[in-house]
Enzyme design. Sequence first.
Site, PDB file in Angstrom:
ATOM      1  N   GLU A  60       0.928  -1.092   0.052  1.00 46.11           N
ATOM      2  CA  GLU A  60       0.127   0.013   0.156  1.00 46.11           C
ATOM      3  C   GLU A  60       0.881   1.365   0.166  1.00 46.11           C
ATOM      4  O   GLU A  60       0.703   2.357  -0.786  1.00 46.11           O
ATOM      5  CB  GLU A  60      -0.974  -0.043   1.238  1.00 46.11           C
ATOM      6  N   HIS A 129     -10.719  -4.674  10.774  1.00 47.35           N
ATOM      7  CA  HIS A 129     -11.353  -4.442   9.549  1.00 47.35           C
ATOM      8  C   HIS A 129     -12.419  -3.264   9.791  1.00 47.35           C
ATOM      9  O   HIS A 129     -13.484  -3.484   8.868  1.00 47.35           O
ATOM     10  CB  HIS A 129     -11.874  -5.569   8.748  1.00 47.35           C
TER      11      HIS A 129
END
Lengths: 326, 337
Positions: A60, A129
């Site tokens: 990322e 998450h």
Amino acid sequence: MAETAYWEAIRRAHDEEMARDKMVIAMGEDIGVAGGTYKATLGLYDKYGEDRVIDCPISENSYTGIGIGASMVGMRPIIEIMSINFALLALDTIVNAAAKIRYMSGGQLQCPIVMRTPGGTAHQLAAQHSARLARMFMSTSGLRVVTPRGPLDAYGMLKSAIRSNDPVIIIEHEQMYNLKEDIPEEEFFRSLEGAEVVREGTDITLIGYNYSVHLCLEAAKRLEADGISAEVVDLRALKPIDRETIRESVEKTHNVLVAEEDEAPVGVGSEIITGIIEDCFFALDSQPVRIHAADVPVPYNAKLEKAAIPHADDVYQGALKVLGKI
Amino acid sequence: MKDADKKRLLREMIFFRRFEDRCFEAYMERKIGGFLHLYSGQEAVATGVLDMARTGQGEKNDYVITGYRDHIHAIKTGAPAREVMAELFGKETGSSKGRGGSMHIFDASQNFMGGYALVGQPFPLAAGLAMGAKHKGTDQIAICFLGDGANNQGTFHETLNMASVWNLPVLFVCENNGYAIGTHIDRSTAQPEQYKRVDTAYNIKSSQHDGMNIETVLKEAKKAIDYVRKEQKPYFIEFMTYRFRGHSMSDAKGYRTRDEELEWEQRDPIKNFSKNLIKEGLITEQDIKAMEKEIDDEIENDIIKFAEESPEPKVEELTRYVLDDNPDPRWVGPLQK
Ligand SMILES: Cc1ncc(C[n+]2csc(CCOP(=O)(O)OP(=O)(O)O)c2C)c(N)n1
Ligand SMILES: [Mg+2]
């Protein structure tokens, strides 16, 4: 008008902008061959090829950095980060680079990237998450942060974000991708700035953004049944914040509640209420209330999860509290 | 290998397959929520490596850490299977008291240091566990299991470098199943042979082996673990394997061909090991059938029952475990104003 799901709206904006301008590219994990976790780029790999719909490795920080570098020389990358939790890995390049390059270079350079990412809780996705993190981005100078509440803004704001010369963070929501709305079939744009009154009322202002707008709208319906007229304001942009629309609404209703899915400390609610105190303190008839998540990592267990995050009923109860009805 | 060990390992692998199959069903019955990543197909890797690691000795165990596909690693390290299942059911009796769920199984009493959802996050944590063990002068090592996709994360490269410079006793086990969700390794990784990415780059010994054959895994893992423990240095071992199910319960499909799947199913670690043991005359088809029946009964009557009947966490305890109950446990003298 055409009934369009949130994900379809995003896909359409990608498609139109990529067809118009070769400099527009999409980057992210599983967005190409697989069509994207949220189908936001479905079919675009076949249409535009692997050089423009780029499947990225799980890196990322670096692929976001590559997108930022490309944007400095004229590309228009739309970067999808699968979950805002993973965007934390790219914070260095976003906060230390993208947000500051225009300033540090004395205006010589710019980073016109778009970073799209869903924040928020879905169903039992647990602590790693379920981050929301809107407050983290809205506290960074040099970024634009927007939070489309439905397909209209999802399409119109993405179109504007791609054409914007600033780095734009678009915070979507795991639970909104299938939300449907009629939107115009002709091309249109929606501003990256400005809050919007999405329901008019006279007794109390309920302020939300992203998913929490829907909690406010649901609460407003219930309040109406109790004879209370609630106005709902969608912030739409968390950076910059449209203080004028908020002030106007508060001067009309004299009561205010802010609903955020984030934890409260140093959050959206703190910022909005501080602004109200600075702008129109004497218009208030009551103490403002924040509805927010509990100050805990999001639990896996469904009951604990429910207790940890705000719901429409919390907004409803909060509004009654503001108005001294409970 | 002793005959008894062979039979035990076969039983364990069958148990792991059935356990995951039952999780699949429980997810369909909505007993399990959130993201669920199953390990079917890759059993030989965790079973073989952890059989050679130090387990079953509680706090003396080697440290084990992994990603979100963590049920089997936890159980093989010593977490009771019923507690793992209870965790998946979100129960107070679960490994993480219902707070963590499938991706976050922890059993500190067995040195199972957790499952983590962020790809690449365990690499530095593992090196830190190894550093702790070395610092304390124990001969424990840290074992870090992660997928092929994780090796493209910056933490992989940064950690390997430091683990090598600082001579940390950590074994990196790469479970190369060829895919990161729906992206084939050839499309994400310049050097798909993972073991080649570390030897010259970070001066760490490395090797690649068949991860579908339990006997190979045992043999190679033993060598690697002995090396790490004795030399107090990192080692990188890559096992070629395949996951038989989707990435998680939501899987895009279509990213791999049926032919490829069938080819790998031919290499099913359980089927092939069974065949070998039958050939060696150690076990019969009927014995295996009986074994399966016994396992299914255990899963249903003990494990699932325990998970079903356990209480959920109390909502009043929502903020428990956020911080230490004791505001400053290390403070021994009077507080200074
Ligand atoms: C930092 C981060 N980025 C992206 C993801 C989404 N994601 C979850 S699993 C996965 C693929 C990992 O592949 P690999 O390491 O090969 O492990 P496997 O699932 O094959 O066991 C991705 C991209 C994530 N969880 N964390
Ligand atoms: Mg993989």
